[in-house]
Design an enzyme around this catalytic site. Structure first.
Site, PDB file in Angstrom:
ATOM      1  N   GLY A  16      68.731  36.726  27.665  1.00  0.00           N
ATOM      2  CA  GLY A  16      69.467  37.153  26.484  1.00  0.00           C
ATOM      3  C   GLY A  16      69.242  38.591  26.078  1.00  0.00           C
ATOM      4  O   GLY A  16      69.452  38.946  24.916  1.00  0.00           O
ATOM      5  N   MET A  96      75.774  32.183  33.573  1.00  0.00           N
ATOM      6  CA  MET A  96      75.819  31.948  35.010  1.00  0.00           C
ATOM      7  C   MET A  96      76.771  30.821  35.389  1.00  0.00           C
ATOM      8  O   MET A  96      76.443  29.927  36.173  1.00  0.00           O
ATOM      9  CB  MET A  96      74.405  31.657  35.523  1.00  0.00           C
ATOM     10  N   ARG A  97      77.952  30.870  34.829  1.00  0.00           N
ATOM     11  CA  ARG A  97      78.993  29.902  35.155  1.00  0.00           C
ATOM     12  C   ARG A  97      80.321  30.619  35.331  1.00  0.00           C
ATOM     13  O   ARG A  97      80.592  31.615  34.649  1.00  0.00           O
ATOM     14  CB  ARG A  97      79.144  28.867  34.040  1.00  0.00           C
ATOM     15  N   HIS A 115      78.680  43.198  34.264  1.00  0.00           N
ATOM     16  CA  HIS A 115      78.236  42.968  35.647  1.00  0.00           C
ATOM     17  C   HIS A 115      77.390  44.154  36.107  1.00  0.00           C
ATOM     18  O   HIS A 115      77.756  45.309  35.857  1.00  0.00           O
ATOM     19  CB  HIS A 115      79.445  42.806  36.571  1.00  0.00           C
TER      20      HIS A 115
END
Length: 207
Positions: A16, A96-97, A115
């Site tokens: 986070g 992470m999906r 990213h």
């Protein structure tokens, strides 16, 4: 007349650190957005500790343990949570999906991702390692809108990082993260100020 602040939901799966950078920016009086909730697919995410510390509403959405896609019921739940919090913008911060269903449909053009590379180079996981393995001299970070491709949405902002001869994956990632925090905060600010215009593959900054 005071301008209405943009309500942001942050989706995170891990430490986070970008979430914290966004929350801290939102505490400024002159920042045009505020984080109204955190959503995570990981009940052990360190991001939950940050949410508690900053008194941000936090929700754990249970999904299959396998990483990659997010099951449709989980996406539907996130859409419902966003509606409950009157969310204007969804910011993925180490989530992470891969999204593919109701969330994309419900928030088309209103989902951002960060990213750790200069897209379109080094998509997917371990982008810093990819840059090192390729021998890149420059890498960086990209904030982009999310669409139905993987790391392929229209680019909003990018920041460059020099790859030093002595860098390993950890040291390079640290340099990239430092740029991510500033770049993501700026991208959200531009969105909240209604200064982003998507024209085909390009995102134009008005004003």
């Amino acid at each position: 007349m005071t301008q209405k602040r943009c309500n942001v939901a942050v989706l995170a799966s891990g430490t986070g650190s970008n979430f914290q950078a966004i929350v801290e920016a939102c505490r400024r009086d002159d920042y045009p957005a505020r984080v109204v909730c955190l959503v995570t697919d990981n009940p052990d995410a360190e991001a939950l500790d940050i949410a508690r510390r900053f008194e941000v509403a936090a929700h754990v959405v249970h999904a299959a343990p396998k990483k990659a896609g997010l099951p449709e019921p989980a996406e539907t739940k996130i859409v419902s949570l966003c509606a409950d919090h009157s969310v204007d913008l969804v910011a993925l911060a180490g989530f992470m999906r891969i999204l593919s269903g109701p969330l994309l449909s419900g928030f088309e053009g209103r989902i951002m991702n960060i990213h750790p590379s200069l897209l379109p180079s080094f998509k997917g996981l371990h982008a810093a390692k990819q840059a090192l393995d390729y021998g890149a001299k420059v890498t960086g970070c990209t904030v982009h809108f999310v669409d139905r491709t993987v790391d392929g949405g229209a680019i909003i902002l990018q920041a460059c990082v020099e790859v030093a001869d002595g860098d390993d994956e950890e040291s390079l990632l640290q340099k990239i993260h430092e740029q991510e925090y500033r770049t993501y905060v700026r991208a959200i600010e531009l969105y909240a100020l209604d200064r982003l215009r998507i024209q085909g593959r390009r995102v134009m900054i008005a004003g």
